[in-house]
Design a protein around this motif. Structure first.
Motif, PDB file in Angstrom:
ATOM      1  N   ASP A 152       0.831  -1.210   0.000  1.00  0.00           N
ATOM      2  CA  ASP A 152       0.000   0.000   0.000  1.00  0.00           C
ATOM      3  C   ASP A 152       0.863   1.258   0.000  1.00  0.00           C
ATOM      4  N   GLU A 153       1.938   1.229   0.778  1.00  0.00           N
ATOM      5  CA  GLU A 153       2.858   2.369   0.835  1.00  0.00           C
ATOM      6  C   GLU A 153       3.480   2.643  -0.534  1.00  0.00           C
ATOM      7  N   ALA A 154       3.712   1.571  -1.290  1.00  0.00           N
ATOM      8  CA  ALA A 154       4.288   1.716  -2.629  1.00  0.00           C
ATOM      9  C   ALA A 154       3.247   2.177  -3.643  1.00  0.00           C
ATOM     10  N   GLY A 155       1.988   2.241  -3.216  1.00  0.00           N
ATOM     11  CA  GLY A 155       0.928   2.718  -4.100  1.00  0.00           C
ATOM     12  C   GLY A 155       0.480   1.717  -5.144  1.00  0.00           C
ATOM     13  N   LEU A 156       0.686   0.436  -4.859  1.00  0.00           N
ATOM     14  CA  LEU A 156       0.297  -0.605  -5.811  1.00  0.00           C
ATOM     15  C   LEU A 156      -1.048  -1.217  -5.423  1.00  0.00           C
ATOM     16  N   PRO A 157      -1.973  -1.320  -6.365  1.00  0.00           N
ATOM     17  CA  PRO A 157      -3.287  -1.904  -6.060  1.00  0.00           C
ATOM     18  C   PRO A 157      -3.276  -3.424  -6.165  1.00  0.00           C
ATOM     19  N   ILE A 158      -2.409  -4.050  -5.382  1.00  0.00           N
ATOM     20  CA  ILE A 158      -2.234  -5.503  -5.416  1.00  0.00           C
ATOM     21  C   ILE A 158      -2.463  -6.049  -4.014  1.00  0.00           C
ATOM     22  N   GLN A 159      -3.055  -7.223  -3.950  1.00  0.00           N
ATOM     23  CA  GLN A 159      -3.196  -7.917  -2.673  1.00  0.00           C
ATOM     24  C   GLN A 159      -1.992  -8.840  -2.496  1.00  0.00           C
ATOM     25  N   THR A 160      -1.524  -8.969  -1.282  1.00  0.00           N
ATOM     26  CA  THR A 160      -0.374  -9.826  -0.981  1.00  0.00           C
ATOM     27  C   THR A 160      -0.543 -11.215  -1.572  1.00  0.00           C
TER      28      THR A 160
ATOM     29  N   GLU B  44      -7.635 -21.497 -25.328  1.00  0.00           N
ATOM     30  CA  GLU B  44      -6.930 -22.139 -26.434  1.00  0.00           C
ATOM     31  C   GLU B  44      -7.867 -23.074 -27.190  1.00  0.00           C
ATOM     32  N   HIS B  45      -7.844 -22.995 -28.471  1.00  0.00           N
ATOM     33  CA  HIS B  45      -8.547 -23.946 -29.336  1.00  0.00           C
ATOM     34  C   HIS B  45      -9.994 -24.185 -28.947  1.00  0.00           C
ATOM     35  N   ARG B  46     -10.657 -23.165 -28.503  1.00  0.00           N
ATOM     36  CA  ARG B  46     -12.076 -23.230 -28.147  1.00  0.00           C
ATOM     37  C   ARG B  46     -12.371 -24.210 -27.022  1.00  0.00           C
ATOM     38  N   ASP B  47     -11.361 -24.712 -26.374  1.00  0.00           N
ATOM     39  CA  ASP B  47     -11.545 -25.613 -25.238  1.00  0.00           C
ATOM     40  C   ASP B  47     -11.709 -24.746 -23.993  1.00  0.00           C
ATOM     41  N   GLN B  48     -12.909 -24.699 -23.453  1.00  0.00           N
ATOM     42  CA  GLN B  48     -13.218 -23.838 -22.309  1.00  0.00           C
ATOM     43  C   GLN B  48     -12.404 -24.215 -21.071  1.00  0.00           C
ATOM     44  N   ARG B  49     -11.889 -25.436 -21.038  1.00  0.00           N
ATOM     45  CA  ARG B  49     -11.137 -25.877 -19.851  1.00  0.00           C
ATOM     46  C   ARG B  49      -9.691 -25.410 -19.881  1.00  0.00           C
ATOM     47  N   ARG B  50      -9.216 -24.951 -21.009  1.00  0.00           N
ATOM     48  CA  ARG B  50      -7.806 -24.578 -21.151  1.00  0.00           C
ATOM     49  C   ARG B  50      -7.640 -23.064 -21.193  1.00  0.00           C
ATOM     50  N   LYS B  51      -7.996 -22.408 -20.114  1.00  0.00           N
ATOM     51  CA  LYS B  51      -7.824 -20.958 -20.037  1.00  0.00           C
ATOM     52  C   LYS B  51      -6.350 -20.644 -19.809  1.00  0.00           C
ATOM     53  N   THR B  52      -5.846 -19.677 -20.561  1.00  0.00           N
ATOM     54  CA  THR B  52      -4.467 -19.240 -20.408  1.00  0.00           C
ATOM     55  C   THR B  52      -4.479 -17.828 -19.839  1.00  0.00           C
ATOM     56  N   VAL B  53      -3.630 -17.613 -18.845  1.00  0.00           N
ATOM     57  CA  VAL B  53      -3.568 -16.331 -18.150  1.00  0.00           C
ATOM     58  C   VAL B  53      -2.232 -15.674 -18.482  1.00  0.00           C
ATOM     59  N   SER B  54      -2.294 -14.402 -18.868  1.00  0.00           N
ATOM     60  CA  SER B  54      -1.066 -13.662 -19.173  1.00  0.00           C
ATOM     61  C   SER B  54      -1.140 -12.271 -18.555  1.00  0.00           C
ATOM     62  N   LEU B  55       0.027 -11.685 -18.356  1.00  0.00           N
ATOM     63  CA  LEU B  55       0.096 -10.322 -17.834  1.00  0.00           C
ATOM     64  C   LEU B  55      -0.267  -9.330 -18.931  1.00  0.00           C
ATOM     65  N   THR B  56      -0.986  -8.300 -18.552  1.00  0.00           N
ATOM     66  CA  THR B  56      -1.251  -7.185 -19.454  1.00  0.00           C
ATOM     67  C   THR B  56      -0.078  -6.210 -19.318  1.00  0.00           C
ATOM     68  N   PRO B  57      -0.006  -5.204 -20.167  1.00  0.00           N
ATOM     69  CA  PRO B  57       1.053  -4.192 -19.983  1.00  0.00           C
ATOM     70  C   PRO B  57       1.014  -3.566 -18.580  1.00  0.00           C
ATOM     71  N   SER B  58      -0.168  -3.259 -18.052  1.00  0.00           N
ATOM     72  CA  SER B  58      -0.217  -2.682 -16.698  1.00  0.00           C
ATOM     73  C   SER B  58       0.169  -3.715 -15.655  1.00  0.00           C
ATOM     74  N   GLY B  59      -0.107  -4.983 -15.907  1.00  0.00           N
ATOM     75  CA  GLY B  59       0.327  -6.046 -15.000  1.00  0.00           C
ATOM     76  C   GLY B  59       1.840  -6.179 -14.982  1.00  0.00           C
ATOM     77  N   ARG B  60       2.446  -6.115 -16.174  1.00  0.00           N
ATOM     78  CA  ARG B  60       3.919  -6.172 -16.250  1.00  0.00           C
ATOM     79  C   ARG B  60       4.536  -4.989 -15.518  1.00  0.00           C
ATOM     80  N   GLU B  61       3.929  -3.804 -15.688  1.00  0.00           N
ATOM     81  CA  GLU B  61       4.434  -2.613 -14.994  1.00  0.00           C
ATOM     82  C   GLU B  61       4.319  -2.776 -13.478  1.00  0.00           C
ATOM     83  N   ALA B  62       3.192  -3.307 -13.001  1.00  0.00           N
ATOM     84  CA  ALA B  62       3.003  -3.505 -11.560  1.00  0.00           C
ATOM     85  C   ALA B  62       4.012  -4.510 -11.014  1.00  0.00           C
ATOM     86  N   VAL B  63       4.280  -5.569 -11.771  1.00  0.00           N
ATOM     87  CA  VAL B  63       5.258  -6.564 -11.331  1.00  0.00           C
ATOM     88  C   VAL B  63       6.658  -5.938 -11.296  1.00  0.00           C
TER      89      VAL B  63
END
Length: 162
Positions: free
Chosen positions: A33-41, A90-109
């Motif tokens: 919070d002190e660093a001003g990041l909207p992330i939960q531990t 991926e490939h219309r398979d609802q069970r194979r969700k892939t998660v990636s960082l967005t540009p704002s996610g990369r910046e937060a990391v």
């Protein structure tokens, strides 16, 4: 007042570890919070896994983090709401969700790696440097150390040394 969880020793080890984890996470949240990041531990392990390995499936995240699929799914939903991750299928398979960082996610990391993670790591290393002996005694020493100076205060001191 008697600390029942501590006094019960090995019988309440799980409860004691959970209590210690919650205490440390609360202190870390103050640093975030002190660093001003909207992330939960609790989201840092997920963000770190994606940062280290690139886009990952939900199943891989569950395996890599050692937590339940519903917990990972909830964290992903919260991080998607903040705009830090995006989910694709991926490939219309609802069970194979892939998660990636967005540009704002990369910046937060990147900000976290620069402004938060080194301070927390230094604070925990400092607190644990003199530990030795049986596990229950070490846990008592960690609890006492946190009572004397919470992790966020130790992290602030670590930040001053940089």
């Amino acid at each position: 007042m008697e600390d029942v969880v501590k006094e019960m020793g090995h019988l309440c080890l799980g409860s004691r570890l959970k209590r210690l984890g919650e205490r440390m996470q609360a202190d870390v949240q103050k640093v975030i919070d002190e660093a001003g990041l909207p992330i939960q531990t609790s989201h840092y392990p997920l963000l770190a896994a994606i940062d280290r390995n690139g886009p990952l499936t939900v199943g891989y995240l569950v395996e890599a983090l050692g937590v339940s699929q519903p917990g990972v799914t909830r964290s992903i939903a919260r991080l998607a709401d903040t705009g830090f991750v995006e989910v694709s299928r991926e490939h219309r398979d609802q069970r194979r969700k892939t998660v990636s960082l967005t540009p704002s996610g990369r910046e937060a990391v990147e900000r976290s790696k620069r402004d938060v993670w080194p301070r927390i790591e230094a604070a925990v290393k400092n607190m644990c440097a003199d530990l030795s002996g049986p596990l229950l005694e070490q846990l008592g020493a960690v609890e006492e150390a946190l009572s004397g100076e919470p992790l966020d205060k130790r992290a602030a001191r670590a930040g001053e040394k940089r």
